[in-house]
Scaffold this motif. Structure first.
Motif, PDB file in Angstrom:
ATOM      1  N   LYS A 154       0.841  -1.204   0.000  1.00  0.00           N
ATOM      2  CA  LYS A 154       0.000   0.000   0.000  1.00  0.00           C
ATOM      3  C   LYS A 154       0.871   1.248   0.000  1.00  0.00           C
ATOM      4  O   LYS A 154       0.570   2.236  -0.642  1.00  0.00           O
ATOM      5  CB  LYS A 154      -0.917  -0.022   1.232  1.00  0.00           C
ATOM      6  CG  LYS A 154      -1.793   1.188   1.390  1.00  0.00           C
ATOM      7  CD  LYS A 154      -2.890   1.213   0.378  1.00  0.00           C
ATOM      8  CE  LYS A 154      -3.832   2.377   0.634  1.00  0.00           C
ATOM      9  NZ  LYS A 154      -4.890   2.444  -0.347  1.00  0.00           N
ATOM     10  N   TYR A 155       1.979   1.176   0.746  1.00  0.00           N
ATOM     11  CA  TYR A 155       2.880   2.317   0.856  1.00  0.00           C
ATOM     12  C   TYR A 155       4.312   1.881   0.516  1.00  0.00           C
ATOM     13  O   TYR A 155       5.061   1.478   1.402  1.00  0.00           O
ATOM     14  CB  TYR A 155       2.844   2.899   2.269  1.00  0.00           C
ATOM     15  CG  TYR A 155       1.458   3.227   2.737  1.00  0.00           C
ATOM     16  CD1 TYR A 155       0.776   4.327   2.237  1.00  0.00           C
ATOM     17  CD2 TYR A 155       0.815   2.418   3.674  1.00  0.00           C
ATOM     18  CE1 TYR A 155      -0.518   4.624   2.659  1.00  0.00           C
ATOM     19  CE2 TYR A 155      -0.473   2.707   4.107  1.00  0.00           C
ATOM     20  CZ  TYR A 155      -1.132   3.802   3.595  1.00  0.00           C
ATOM     21  OH  TYR A 155      -2.395   4.094   4.010  1.00  0.00           O
ATOM     22  N   PRO A 156       4.707   1.965  -0.750  1.00  0.00           N
ATOM     23  CA  PRO A 156       6.106   1.675  -1.087  1.00  0.00           C
ATOM     24  C   PRO A 156       6.966   2.878  -0.696  1.00  0.00           C
ATOM     25  O   PRO A 156       6.597   4.021  -0.967  1.00  0.00           O
ATOM     26  CB  PRO A 156       6.071   1.474  -2.601  1.00  0.00           C
ATOM     27  CG  PRO A 156       4.855   2.206  -3.065  1.00  0.00           C
ATOM     28  CD  PRO A 156       3.888   2.244  -1.908  1.00  0.00           C
ATOM     29  N   SER A 157       8.078   2.623  -0.032  1.00  0.00           N
ATOM     30  CA  SER A 157       8.877   3.726   0.488  1.00  0.00           C
ATOM     31  C   SER A 157      10.363   3.507   0.207  1.00  0.00           C
ATOM     32  O   SER A 157      11.076   2.932   1.020  1.00  0.00           O
ATOM     33  CB  SER A 157       8.626   3.872   1.990  1.00  0.00           C
ATOM     34  OG  SER A 157       9.309   4.989   2.501  1.00  0.00           O
ATOM     35  N   PRO A 158      10.823   3.985  -0.955  1.00  0.00           N
ATOM     36  CA  PRO A 158      12.244   3.812  -1.286  1.00  0.00           C
ATOM     37  C   PRO A 158      13.115   4.845  -0.577  1.00  0.00           C
ATOM     38  O   PRO A 158      12.678   5.957  -0.295  1.00  0.00           O
ATOM     39  CB  PRO A 158      12.270   4.039  -2.795  1.00  0.00           C
ATOM     40  CG  PRO A 158      11.121   4.969  -3.051  1.00  0.00           C
ATOM     41  CD  PRO A 158      10.071   4.622  -2.030  1.00  0.00           C
ATOM     42  N   PHE A 159      14.331   4.434  -0.279  1.00  0.00           N
ATOM     43  CA  PHE A 159      15.332   5.309   0.316  1.00  0.00           C
ATOM     44  C   PHE A 159      16.632   5.136  -0.459  1.00  0.00           C
ATOM     45  O   PHE A 159      16.901   4.074  -1.002  1.00  0.00           O
ATOM     46  CB  PHE A 159      15.611   4.925   1.785  1.00  0.00           C
ATOM     47  CG  PHE A 159      14.484   5.201   2.716  1.00  0.00           C
ATOM     48  CD1 PHE A 159      14.346   6.432   3.328  1.00  0.00           C
ATOM     49  CD2 PHE A 159      13.544   4.218   2.997  1.00  0.00           C
ATOM     50  CE1 PHE A 159      13.308   6.681   4.203  1.00  0.00           C
ATOM     51  CE2 PHE A 159      12.493   4.454   3.872  1.00  0.00           C
ATOM     52  CZ  PHE A 159      12.382   5.691   4.474  1.00  0.00           C
ATOM     53  N   TRP A 160      17.447   6.162  -0.450  1.00  0.00           N
ATOM     54  CA  TRP A 160      18.824   6.022  -0.923  1.00  0.00           C
ATOM     55  C   TRP A 160      19.650   5.566   0.268  1.00  0.00           C
ATOM     56  O   TRP A 160      19.503   6.090   1.371  1.00  0.00           O
ATOM     57  CB  TRP A 160      19.370   7.346  -1.470  1.00  0.00           C
ATOM     58  CG  TRP A 160      18.786   7.691  -2.797  1.00  0.00           C
ATOM     59  CD1 TRP A 160      17.903   8.689  -3.078  1.00  0.00           C
ATOM     60  CD2 TRP A 160      19.039   7.020  -4.039  1.00  0.00           C
ATOM     61  NE1 TRP A 160      17.579   8.683  -4.401  1.00  0.00           N
ATOM     62  CE2 TRP A 160      18.273   7.660  -5.021  1.00  0.00           C
ATOM     63  CE3 TRP A 160      19.826   5.940  -4.421  1.00  0.00           C
ATOM     64  CZ2 TRP A 160      18.273   7.254  -6.349  1.00  0.00           C
ATOM     65  CZ3 TRP A 160      19.832   5.541  -5.745  1.00  0.00           C
ATOM     66  CH2 TRP A 160      19.063   6.199  -6.685  1.00  0.00           C
ATOM     67  N   TYR A 161      20.498   4.608   0.036  1.00  0.00           N
ATOM     68  CA  TYR A 161      21.353   4.094   1.092  1.00  0.00           C
ATOM     69  C   TYR A 161      22.290   5.187   1.595  1.00  0.00           C
ATOM     70  O   TYR A 161      22.893   5.925   0.816  1.00  0.00           O
ATOM     71  CB  TYR A 161      22.177   2.897   0.588  1.00  0.00           C
ATOM     72  CG  TYR A 161      23.246   2.506   1.569  1.00  0.00           C
ATOM     73  CD1 TYR A 161      22.908   1.893   2.766  1.00  0.00           C
ATOM     74  CD2 TYR A 161      24.582   2.800   1.325  1.00  0.00           C
ATOM     75  CE1 TYR A 161      23.888   1.558   3.692  1.00  0.00           C
ATOM     76  CE2 TYR A 161      25.560   2.460   2.242  1.00  0.00           C
ATOM     77  CZ  TYR A 161      25.206   1.848   3.423  1.00  0.00           C
ATOM     78  OH  TYR A 161      26.165   1.531   4.329  1.00  0.00           O
ATOM     79  N   VAL A 162      22.417   5.282   2.909  1.00  0.00           N
ATOM     80  CA  VAL A 162      23.360   6.194   3.558  1.00  0.00           C
ATOM     81  C   VAL A 162      24.166   5.374   4.559  1.00  0.00           C
ATOM     82  O   VAL A 162      23.583   4.745   5.453  1.00  0.00           O
ATOM     83  CB  VAL A 162      22.614   7.332   4.294  1.00  0.00           C
ATOM     84  CG1 VAL A 162      23.589   8.222   5.045  1.00  0.00           C
ATOM     85  CG2 VAL A 162      21.771   8.147   3.331  1.00  0.00           C
ATOM     86  N   PRO A 163      25.490   5.346   4.434  1.00  0.00           N
ATOM     87  CA  PRO A 163      26.301   4.592   5.404  1.00  0.00           C
ATOM     88  C   PRO A 163      26.179   5.192   6.803  1.00  0.00           C
ATOM     89  O   PRO A 163      26.300   6.405   6.971  1.00  0.00           O
ATOM     90  CB  PRO A 163      27.729   4.742   4.883  1.00  0.00           C
ATOM     91  CG  PRO A 163      27.608   5.266   3.497  1.00  0.00           C
ATOM     92  CD  PRO A 163      26.297   5.981   3.405  1.00  0.00           C
ATOM     93  N   ILE A 164      25.930   4.347   7.785  1.00  0.00           N
ATOM     94  CA  ILE A 164      25.772   4.807   9.166  1.00  0.00           C
ATOM     95  C   ILE A 164      27.027   4.432   9.943  1.00  0.00           C
ATOM     96  O   ILE A 164      27.402   3.252   9.999  1.00  0.00           O
ATOM     97  CB  ILE A 164      24.529   4.170   9.817  1.00  0.00           C
ATOM     98  CG1 ILE A 164      23.280   4.595   9.062  1.00  0.00           C
ATOM     99  CG2 ILE A 164      24.434   4.558  11.291  1.00  0.00           C
ATOM    100  CD1 ILE A 164      22.016   3.885   9.517  1.00  0.00           C
TER     101      ILE A 164
END
Length: 173
Positions: A154-164
Motif C-alpha cells: 500500500k505504501y512503497p517507500s524507497p530510500f537512498w542508502y546512507v552509510p551509518i
C-alpha cells in the motif's frame, strides 16, 4: 539498534499511557515507531489481550520484520484482530546477494511471504527498501523493483542508502 541490550516497557504501562492520552487528546490512531514492535511475541500477545479489553478503538501502525511475520502468522492475525492497520517492514532489497551483504538476516522469499500474510489479514504493508547499496548492480535494482511490484505494498517507500557510522557496511564504504 547495534547490539543485544534493549529495554521494554510493560504492556500494562503502554496501555495505560494510550488510555491516558486518548482521554486527554481524543486521538484516533497511533504509530509505534519502535525498531521492531513485534520483537517479543509474548509481549505482543499480552499487549493484544490487554488492548482488547479497552475501548481505545485505534488505527494502529507498527514496525516489524519479514522473518518475524513469517514465523508468527498467528500473532499477525491477532494484531489484525485488535486493529493494527499497517505494518512497516524493512525489506531493504529484492536481491538476496544484497540482503546477505548487508547482513539483513531475511530472504527475498520472506519479504514476499510477509506481504502475503499481512494482506491475508487485512493489514496494509508499508515497505521500506533501499537503492544505491554498495556493489549494487542494475540486476539488483531490477530485482528490488520486481519484488516491490510483486508485493504491491500500500505504501512503497524507497530510500537512498546512507552509510551509518558504527556499522560494518560503513567501514566497507
Amino acid at each position: 539498534v547495534f547490539g543485544n541490550p534493549h529495554r521494554m516497557r510493560s504492556p500494562v504501562n503502554v496501555i495505560e499511557e494510550l488510555q491516558y492520552l486518548k482521554e486527554k487528546y481524543h486521538y484516533k490512531s497511533v504509530t509505534f515507531w519502535d525498531d521492531t514492535f513485534t520483537f517479543n511475541r509474548k509481549w505482543v500477545m499480552e499487549f493484544c489481550d490487554l488492548y482488547e479489553n479497552t475501548n481505545l478503538d485505534l488505527s494502529i501502525v507498527a514496525c516489524s520484520r519479514a522473518d518475524i511475520i513469517c514465523n508468527n502468522e498467528d500473532m499477525i492475525k491477532r494484531l489484525s484482530d485488535i486493529g493494527v492497520d499497517c505494518l512497516v517492514i524493512g525489506m531493504e532489497s529484492g536481491s538476496q546477494r544484497i540482503l546477505d551483504l548487508i547482513k539483513k538476516g531475511t530472504t527475498v522469499d520472506q519479504n514476499k511471504e510477509a506481504g502475503r500474510i499481512c494482506k491475508k489479514y487485512g493489514i496494509k504493508v508499508f515497505a521500506t527498501y533501499m537503492y544505491g547499496l554498495p556493489t549494487e548492480t542494475n540486476e539488483d535494482v531490477m530485482a528490488t523493483y520486481n519484488m516491490i511490484n510483486d508485493i504491491n505494498p500500500k505504501y512503497p517507500s524507497p530510500f537512498w542508502y546512507v552509510p551509518i557510522p558504527g556499522t560494518g557496511l560503513y567501514d566497507y564504504c
